[in-house]
Design an enzyme around this catalytic site. Structure first.
Site, PDB file in Angstrom:
ATOM      1  N   GLY A   1      -8.232  -2.772 -14.607  1.00  0.00           N
ATOM      2  CA  GLY A   1      -9.336  -3.600 -15.118  1.00  0.00           C
ATOM      3  C   GLY A   1      -8.973  -5.001 -15.566  1.00  0.00           C
ATOM      4  O   GLY A   1      -9.751  -5.667 -16.247  1.00  0.00           O
TER       5      GLY A   1
ATOM      6  N   LYS B   1       4.227   5.696 -10.885  1.00  0.00           N
ATOM      7  CA  LYS B   1       2.824   5.329 -11.132  1.00  0.00           C
ATOM      8  C   LYS B   1       2.084   6.555 -11.632  1.00  0.00           C
ATOM      9  O   LYS B   1       2.036   7.590 -10.971  1.00  0.00           O
ATOM     10  CB  LYS B   1       2.161   4.774  -9.878  1.00  0.00           C
ATOM     11  CG  LYS B   1       0.750   4.248 -10.168  1.00  0.00           C
ATOM     12  CD  LYS B   1       0.281   3.239  -9.153  1.00  0.00           C
ATOM     13  CE  LYS B   1      -1.062   2.646  -9.572  1.00  0.00           C
ATOM     14  NZ  LYS B   1      -1.551   1.646  -8.621  1.00  0.00           N
TER      15      LYS B   1
ATOM     16  N   ASN C   1       4.004   6.966  -6.078  1.00  0.00           N
ATOM     17  CA  ASN C   1       2.587   7.177  -6.363  1.00  0.00           C
ATOM     18  C   ASN C   1       2.377   8.662  -6.632  1.00  0.00           C
ATOM     19  O   ASN C   1       2.144   9.439  -5.718  1.00  0.00           O
ATOM     20  CB  ASN C   1       1.737   6.695  -5.187  1.00  0.00           C
ATOM     21  CG  ASN C   1       0.253   6.917  -5.424  1.00  0.00           C
ATOM     22  OD1 ASN C   1      -0.146   7.400  -6.481  1.00  0.00           O
ATOM     23  ND2 ASN C   1      -0.570   6.566  -4.451  1.00  0.00           N
TER      24      ASN C   1
ATOM     25  N   GLY D   1      -5.624  -5.526  -8.888  1.00  0.00           N
ATOM     26  CA  GLY D   1      -6.108  -5.138  -7.574  1.00  0.00           C
ATOM     27  C   GLY D   1      -7.577  -5.474  -7.448  1.00  0.00           C
ATOM     28  O   GLY D   1      -7.993  -6.380  -6.733  1.00  0.00           O
TER      29      GLY D   1
ATOM     30  N   CYS E   1      -2.535   9.502  -7.252  1.00  0.00           N
ATOM     31  CA  CYS E   1      -3.767   9.116  -6.567  1.00  0.00           C
ATOM     32  C   CYS E   1      -4.800  10.239  -6.652  1.00  0.00           C
ATOM     33  O   CYS E   1      -4.515  11.371  -6.276  1.00  0.00           O
ATOM     34  CB  CYS E   1      -3.510   8.769  -5.106  1.00  0.00           C
ATOM     35  SG  CYS E   1      -5.041   8.318  -4.241  1.00  0.00           S
TER      36      CYS E   1
ATOM     37  N   LYS F   1       0.868  -1.166   0.000  1.00  0.00           N
ATOM     38  CA  LYS F   1       0.000   0.000   0.000  1.00  0.00           C
ATOM     39  C   LYS F   1       0.910   1.223   0.000  1.00  0.00           C
ATOM     40  O   LYS F   1       2.094   1.117   0.329  1.00  0.00           O
ATOM     41  CB  LYS F   1      -0.855   0.009   1.280  1.00  0.00           C
ATOM     42  CG  LYS F   1      -2.129  -0.819   1.177  1.00  0.00           C
ATOM     43  CD  LYS F   1      -2.977  -0.606   2.412  1.00  0.00           C
ATOM     44  CE  LYS F   1      -4.117  -1.597   2.507  1.00  0.00           C
ATOM     45  NZ  LYS F   1      -5.320  -1.246   1.748  1.00  0.00           N
TER      46      LYS F   1
ATOM     47  N   GLY G   1      -8.304   6.816   0.732  1.00  0.00           N
ATOM     48  CA  GLY G   1      -7.575   7.990   1.213  1.00  0.00           C
ATOM     49  C   GLY G   1      -6.178   7.674   1.711  1.00  0.00           C
ATOM     50  O   GLY G   1      -5.620   8.407   2.521  1.00  0.00           O
TER      51      GLY G   1
END
Lengths: 305, 270
Positions: free
Chosen positions: A245, A166, A127, A266, A130, A45, A72
């Site tokens: 997906g 990412k 990341n 995921g 997000c 994570k 979050g």
């Protein structure tokens, strides 16, 4: 039996499937369980420098076609990663681990890169995309090519480990952002992060997610992911963890043909459970046998030929 | 909401009836069946407040109940609602207690664990199953569902309170020891604080009787995705592999009765 192993930035994965960041993975034992169920690798994570409280619930729900979440980025911070998650996972390491990190400032990203490097992950993933913490932290860095380039450069200076970015799909030209990151030392990419989404309950006349807006994933976004991976591969030829997906072996093959070297999953866990990793790998293997593919690496970017 | 068809959105339902159980606990009745079995749970959304997992206290195919103690922000908000107010639910989720003809059950309830245990008892007596119903609480006022349990035929009720204000003075697990010593019970089901359930598991094990526990861990999604309720060291999720889990499985887990994790995944000792 095809050879499904993949080399990604000199890290060997037994098969191309990896757990995408944000799903499962709260503990080392849970990450190990994902490997036991057939994944070739895992992504943590998003890890912060300090403990980070996520959004109030509801944080996620789905339908047959799509899934919406706004967790979050809740996390206990780098100390837990250093003292618990990494030591427990790396002891008899079952498969490669990608450390996904997030911070609100570029300086924070750079500091965290150095700290996560010391935890000894195989790959570090920034990341930068997000969509669920914009109210607190502003637009993600990967939404502006110049910002993405700058933060990549700052993090690059703090680690020698493979560094991947990412990327957010919520941009007009994802290839431009990828090129900017590549120019400042990114070794590869993970794409795509979730799309913007919202669902309203028409009986109570309110957005269902407490955060109102969330990240859209699941089977419905696969064409967007395939297109983004195709564009990034075409623009940079760098290795990509392709995600978005993917829920079956044929989905995985398709996005590898677009340019994915690894395949992140995921939301698949919602539909098929953690056992889905092994099942997808088996489906990929069957497809390879049926189509005379001996090495899975041979199909990477095949759609570009 | 149709979990079997991968739809985990909420079903919005009005509260049909609210029953005061004791000074801190209320039962909320909904005129709808979730098709839930004893031990299963649902996620309840109070729009504008939060969403929480709650065990299904009863479901007879026509209506379902939840029994909720006022312990935090969300349950406090729920206690503030009136009959006719609407909440969102999704479920039934997770595993249930399994029983059948010929069983002789001991149900061990700690605090508000009496609600799901009553659901087991209600279904079991209809199958002619014999039941020892052990209820424990800190004091008489906190005992739950006592009148409802007394109304069930074939159920022997054993009450214990920490302060002796009702029934046996002491722990419910002390009563369990005596009940199991009689040698009639072949399955033990328990729902209550984890530390208590661990003792139940050990007591049953000592008497060579199998037991099943209802595990409570912090959950965000309830649908096997967020990973928040993973237990050490198997990494299994309580929301999908549980909440009802066998002592055989739980007894060797390093976290059993020792610690739990918060919303950020940080450990806290019991």
């Amino acid at each position: 039996m095809a050879n499904l192993s993949v080399n990604f930035c000199d890290v060997k994965f037994e098969n191309p499937t990896v757990l995408a960041s944000g799903i499962l993975g709260v503990t080392a034992s849970n990450l190990r369980n994902v490997i036991r169920n057939g994944a070739g690798g895992v992504t943590t994570k998003s890890i912060w420098l300090k403990e980070h409280v996520g959004h109030k619930k509801p944080t996620m729900f789905g339908t047959k076609e799509w899934f919406l979440n706004a967790v979050g980025l809740s996390d206990a911070g780098i100390e837990k990663a250093k003292d618990e998650t990494f030591p427990e996972y790396l002891k008899d390491k079952p498969a490669p681990i990608i450390a996904n990190i997030v911070e609100s400032s570029m300086e924070g990203f750079a500091e965290l890169t150095e700290k996560i490097d010391a935890c000894n992950p195989d790959i570090i993933e920034l990341n930068l995309g997000c969509p669920n913490v914009e109210d607190e932290h502003g637009k993600p860095f990967s939404c502006v090519a110049a910002d993405a380039e700058k933060v990549t450069k700052m993090c690059r200076e703090r680690t020698k480990k493979p560094l991947i970015i990412k990327l957010s799909p919520n941009v007009s030209d994802i290839a431009e952002v990828a090129k900017a990151c590549a120019s400042s030392g990114a070794d590869g990419f993970c794409a795509i992060n979730t799309l913007y989404g919202m669902a309203i309950d028409i009986t109570v006349r309110k957005p269902i997610l407490t955060n109102k807006s969330g990240g859209l994933s699941g089977p419905g976004i696969k064409p967007s992911a395939v297109k983004a991976v195709y564009d990034i591969y075409k623009a940079t030829r760098l290795p990509i963890v392709a995600t978005g997906g993917i829920t079956s072996g044929e989905d995985a093959i398709e996005i590898m043909m677009a340019g994915g070297r690894l395949v992140g999953m995921g939301t698949m866990v919602y539909y098929r459970g953690v056992e889905g990793f092994g099942e997808v790998v088996k489906e990929m293997d069957e497809w390879c046998d049926k189509n005379g593919v001996k090495n899975i690496e041979d199909i990477i970017g095949a759609a570009h030929n | 909401m149709d979990i079997a068809n991968y739809d985990s959105r909420f079903l919005i339902l009005p509260i049909k009836k609210i029953i005061d159980e004791n000074s801190t606990t209320k039962t909320f009745v909904f005129e709808h069946s979730l098709g839930g079995n004893p031990g299963q749970f649902l996620m309840m959304w109070i729009p504008g407040v939060d969403e929480k997992p709650m065990s299904i206290a009863y479901d007879d195919g026509k209506e379902f109940w939840i029994t909720v103690c006022n312990v935090g922000e969300t349950s406090n908000a729920l206690h503030g609602l009136k009959e006719g107010d609407k909440v969102g639910v999704r479920g039934p989720l997770g595993t249930s207690y399994e029983f059948g003809k010929g069983d002789h059950l001991a149900l061990v309830a700690g605090g508000y664990g009496a609600a799901p245990m009553y659901f087991v008892a209600k279904q079991a007596v209809e199958k002619g199953i014999k039941i020892e119903f052990l209820v424990g609480a800190r004091n008489e006022d906190l005992l739950l569902y006592i009148d409802k349990i007394k109304d069930l035929e074939g159920v022997t009720l054993h009450i214990s309170t920490d302060d002796g204000s009702a029934g046996h003075k002491g722990y419910v697990t002390e009563v369990l020891k005596e009940v199991l010593a009689e040698g009639n019970v072949n399955k033990v089901f328990t729902c209550g604080p984890e530390v208590m359930m661990k003792v139940v598991g050990q007591v049953a094990d000592y008497a060579k009787v199998e037991s099943w526990l209802s595990m409570e861990k912090y959950m965000k999604c309830g649908i096997g995705v967020c990973g928040q309720c993973a237990i050490d060291d198997t990494g299994d999720l309580v929301c999908t592999k549980g909440p009802v889990m066998s002592w055989k499985y739980l007894q060797n887990l390093p976290e059993m009765g020792k610690y739990h994790r918060d919303a950020q995944g940080k450990k806290h000792n019991f």
